[in-house]
Design an enzyme around this catalytic site. Structure first.
Site, PDB file in Angstrom:
ATOM      1  N   ASP A   1      25.472  -1.130 -53.862  1.00 34.52           N
ATOM      2  CA  ASP A   1      26.432  -2.025 -53.217  1.00 34.52           C
ATOM      3  C   ASP A   1      26.861  -1.393 -51.888  1.00 34.52           C
ATOM      4  OD1 ASP A   1      28.355  -4.013 -52.824  1.00 34.52           O
ATOM      5  OD2 ASP A   1      29.875  -2.936 -53.992  1.00 34.52           O
TER       6      ASP A   1
ATOM      7  N   GLU B   1      35.712  -9.814 -59.523  1.00 39.04           N
ATOM      8  CA  GLU B   1      36.641  -9.362 -58.498  1.00 39.04           C
ATOM      9  C   GLU B   1      37.020 -10.488 -57.536  1.00 39.04           C
ATOM     10  OE1 GLU B   1      37.949  -6.438 -58.055  1.00 39.04           O
ATOM     11  OE2 GLU B   1      38.610  -6.429 -55.967  1.00 39.04           O
ATOM     12  N   ASP B   2      36.014 -11.240 -57.087  1.00 40.33           N
ATOM     13  CA  ASP B   2      36.237 -12.152 -55.963  1.00 40.33           C
ATOM     14  C   ASP B   2      36.246 -13.637 -56.304  1.00 40.33           C
ATOM     15  OD1 ASP B   2      36.292  -9.929 -54.391  1.00 40.33           O
ATOM     16  OD2 ASP B   2      34.207 -10.078 -53.747  1.00 40.33           O
TER      17      ASP B   2
HETATM   18 MN    MN Z   1      29.614  -5.931 -53.268  1.00 42.04          MN
END
Ligand code: MN
Length: 738
Positions: free
Chosen positions: A150, A89-90
């Site tokens: 998370d 994702e990042d």
């Molecule tokens: Mn996370």
């Protein structure tokens, strides 16, 4: 990889070692290498990133991995995924790279985690994301477990967020993540998520309650000690291996109770709660729990209303425990939970603990969760409403309390509280639900809307002719039943629409308008229906105002269809009164006819003419037994007959209906009200008899055509779910005695 020896890097290494330590119990040979590989990849990928707090970003994945291992108890694959949960994702790392470096399972879970990374927000297609998340979860439940960890870590570190960010994340947490944790049996995580979310959504109140709890802590501890004392004496005498925990209620649960019951903090009565955990052998654990229960209730009086036995029948998330609320010293209620160490682990850690105990004898409870996942899969696959509808329903399912009931053969089924006999039918099988006619609960006939009580034994009565109707939606609770009913109504709509299409086509043909897309669009626009399906459905169902269907005024005549050899019908005549309802043969035969008394056809019925010895034509319903008998013997005397058209007959026809159902107060009134007031149908006779709580009614009516009659029948069926209405031959109507 070699990290520079800075304080920060030492801390990263330190946290990593902690992670290895808490995951030791689950590791097998070679696992450390895999975890290390994931760790190195994550450190590398996140190296330039920092959290809002200013800390290195990698602290977050390590912390999540640690929660995964320590608080949920998942193994290596989940730990690896937790470490890598944010990289695709990042960072620059792609899913392909993960696929190459790790097991396909890892890539699959990370893919799921990446897809659902958007936060949930009711105003955006994020609800759709949520649905995807659940779909992935149905593939591998670890996706949602890691997602929960998370979220938990983000909630624990939420103070670094902006106020707006805090509110958004906190409300999302209480809206969806806490219920999910609850449903997955992760009680400790659920409670923490709820408390944290309250802390940010209602800070003043949260602090106030926290203060009050602290202030009363010593006093409460003293009380609990005095409560436990006599119990300990007895348990020691028994030689039991046990542990007693005072169990402070969570701030959130106190808050909910205050709100729901409109109580002050001081009045929330089971502020006092203890848990007794027994170290028993699996084969003794139930017996031991009951022994302890009997000891406690012989010392303190139990409140019979608040006894909960989730040992004999665990919750479907696997929760097993015995709860009782007893009257302690000084007139205080104290909630006592009794369970074994195994049950306690499952209650705290949920799903993962099931795995740990799965091989052991007593672990049938994990099947419950598998069943639940199967159910989710079914719901998701069936879903054709909007993602938001789905979310609402799904959420309802998460928190719903349960009731259990038995099939006639003694099989246990669990349903959400408030579920009805009809839900039960759908739970057994969607076909059983669709054909469900009634139910017997503990041998007694009940309406389909009967709300199931714990322990009911339910037998479902079915009929091949039964089909779901719209009213059913009002009294089913489960998503499964709702979806199946909606689906079936839709299918049925198509069938009715097909009839309507046929009728419309006929009419257009008769009046000389071709059945073209263009003409159809004009009709759709004129009647302001959504589309062609809706238009033809309304025609088929007879709900479109017949007076309005004057095609010549709506459509511009284009090419007229002229059928050679037939008398062309003047469109204007179709809406005026004609003397002939029926066309015989190929519509050119001019013969007198009468309607048969046995079956009394009405316009719309399939009919057939039969030439009598007297040279007259008798019109029967095609389905009439007499007619079928005659046709089989004297086939040559059959003459084709069809109704001249729809909407052009002002004469009224007699028809008879039979109504059966469960007797209830005011029923006759409701029937006559629908017939004479709402639908303005002329009723020639009515008779009702009742027998053992059921009734049998017979009505003789005057109607204009079949649609008219069917509309009436539909309305009557709507009185309650239990009513059966059928058309019968007039012969079966008792003659009125004067
Ligand atoms: Mn996370």
């Amino acid at each position: 990889m070699k990290l520079e020896n800075t304080a920060e890097n030492r801390e990263i290494a330190n946290r990593y070692r902690q992670l290895l330590k808490v995951s030791k119990w689950s590791r097998e040979k070679g696992d450390v290498q895999i975890i290390r590989k994931a760790f190195v990849m994550a450190v590398d990928a996140h190296s330039s990133m920092r959290r809002k707090s200013g800390e290195p970003y990698i602290y977050h994945p390590i912390a999540v991995a640690r929660i995964v291992a320590e608080e949920i108890g998942l193994g290596t694959t989940a730990i690896v995924c937790a470490l890598l949960h944010d990289v695709v994702e990042d960072t620059d790392i792609t899913l392909e790279e993960i696929q190459q470096a790790f097991d396909p399972k890892v890539a699959n879970i990370i893919d799921g985690l990446t897809k659902i990374s958007g936060v949930y927000d009711t105003s955006s297609p994020q609800a759709e994301n949520f649905r995807k998340m659940l779909l992935t979860m149905a593939d591998d439940v670890r996706v949602i477990l890691i997602k929960l960890c998370d979220r938990l870590h983000n909630m624990r570190t939420l103070e670094h967020m902006s106020d707006r960010g805090q509110l958004k994340i906190a409300s999302e947490t209480s809206f969806i993540y806490a219920p999910l944790a609850h449903r997955l049996g992760l009680y400790a995580i659920k409670t923490e998520l709820e408390d944290l979310s309250l802390k940010y959504t209602q800070p003043a109140l949260y602090q106030d309650l926290k203060y009050k709890l602290n202030a009363s802590k010593e006093q409460r501890n003293r009380y609990i000690r005095s409560f436990i004392k006599p119990i300990k004496v007895e348990l020691d005498e028994l030689g039991a291996d046990y542990e007693i925990k005072g169990r402070p209620k969570s701030i959130h649960s106190i808050y909910t109770k205050m709100v729901n019951k409109k109580l002050e903090f001081e009045d929330v009565y089971d502020l006092f709660a203890i848990r007794i955990i027994l170290d028993s052998e699996p084969e003794d654990e139930k017996m031991d729990c009951w022994n302890v229960y009997s000891i406690i209730t012989s010392i303190f009086k139990p409140n019979p209303e608040r006894m909960r036995d989730w040992i004999s029948i665990p919750k479907s998330n696997g929760y097993e425990s015995l709860h009782s609320t007893v009257m302690g010293p000084k007139g205080q209620w104290v909630e006592v939970q009794i369970r074994s160490t195994r049950m306690d682990a499952i209650a705290e850690k949920g799903y993962a603990a099931h795995w740990k105990y799965k091989d052991k004898k007593n672990a049938n409870s994990s099947n419950n969760l598998d069943n639940w996942l199967t159910q989710i899969r079914e719901i998701l696959e069936d879903q054709d409403g909007t993602a938001l509808d789905f979310l609402d329903e799904f959420k309802m399912n998460l928190y719903a309390k349960e009731v259990f009931a038995f099939t006639p053969k003694g099989m246990l089924r669990k349903l959400p509280k408030g579920a009805t006999a009809l839900d039960f039918a759908f739970d057994i099988h969607s076909e059983v639900g669709a054909k469900c006619l009634g139910a017997k609960v503990n041998g007694k006939l009940v309406p389909l809307s009967y709300e199931i009580k714990n322990g009911d034994q339910i037998e479902i009565l079915t009929s091949a002719k039964q089909k779901p109707n719209k009213d059913w939606l009002n009294f089913v609770k489960t998503s499964k039943a709702k979806n199946k009913i909606k689906q079936s109504l839709k299918d049925e709509k198509r069938v009715v629409a097909a009839l309507g299409k046929e009728a419309l086509g006929r009419k257009m043909k008769n009046t000389g308008f071709p059945y073209t897309v263009d003409n159809l669009n004009k009709l759709v626009a004129f009647f302001k229906t959504e589309d062609e399906l809706e238009l033809t459905y309304q025609i088929g169902a007879g709900t479109l105002d017949k007076e309005k269907i004057k095609l010549s005024e709506i459509l511009v005549e284009t090419t007229k269809v002229h059928k050679p050899g037939t008398e062309r019908l003047d469109p204007s005549k179709l809406t005026s009164k004609t003397s002939r309802e029926l066309l015989l043969g190929d519509a050119t035969i001019d013969m007198d006819y009468t309607f048969a008394n046995c079956c009394n056809p009405i316009p719309g019925d399939q009919v057939v003419g039969f030439i009598t010895v007297g040279g007259e034509v008798k019109i029967h319903q095609t389905a009439c037994k007499n007619a079928q008998n005659l046709m089989s013997k004297y086939g040559y005397r059959i003459i084709k007959a069809r109704w001249a058209g729809q909407g052009n007959i002002e004469e009224e026809f007699e028809a008879a209906l039979e109504i059966r159902g469960i007797d209830s107060l005011g029923l006759v009134g409701k029937v006559t009200d629908i017939v004479s007031k709402q639908l303005k149908v002329n009723m020639k006779s009515i008779s009702f008899e009742s027998l053992d709580g059921t009734f049998l009614g017979k009505l003789m009516l005057q109607v204009t055509d079949k649609q008219h009659l069917e509309q009436l029948m539909e309305e009557l069926k709507g009185i309650d779910e239990y009513i059966k209405v059928k058309r019968i031959d007039l012969e079966n109507i008792p003659k009125l005695t004067s």
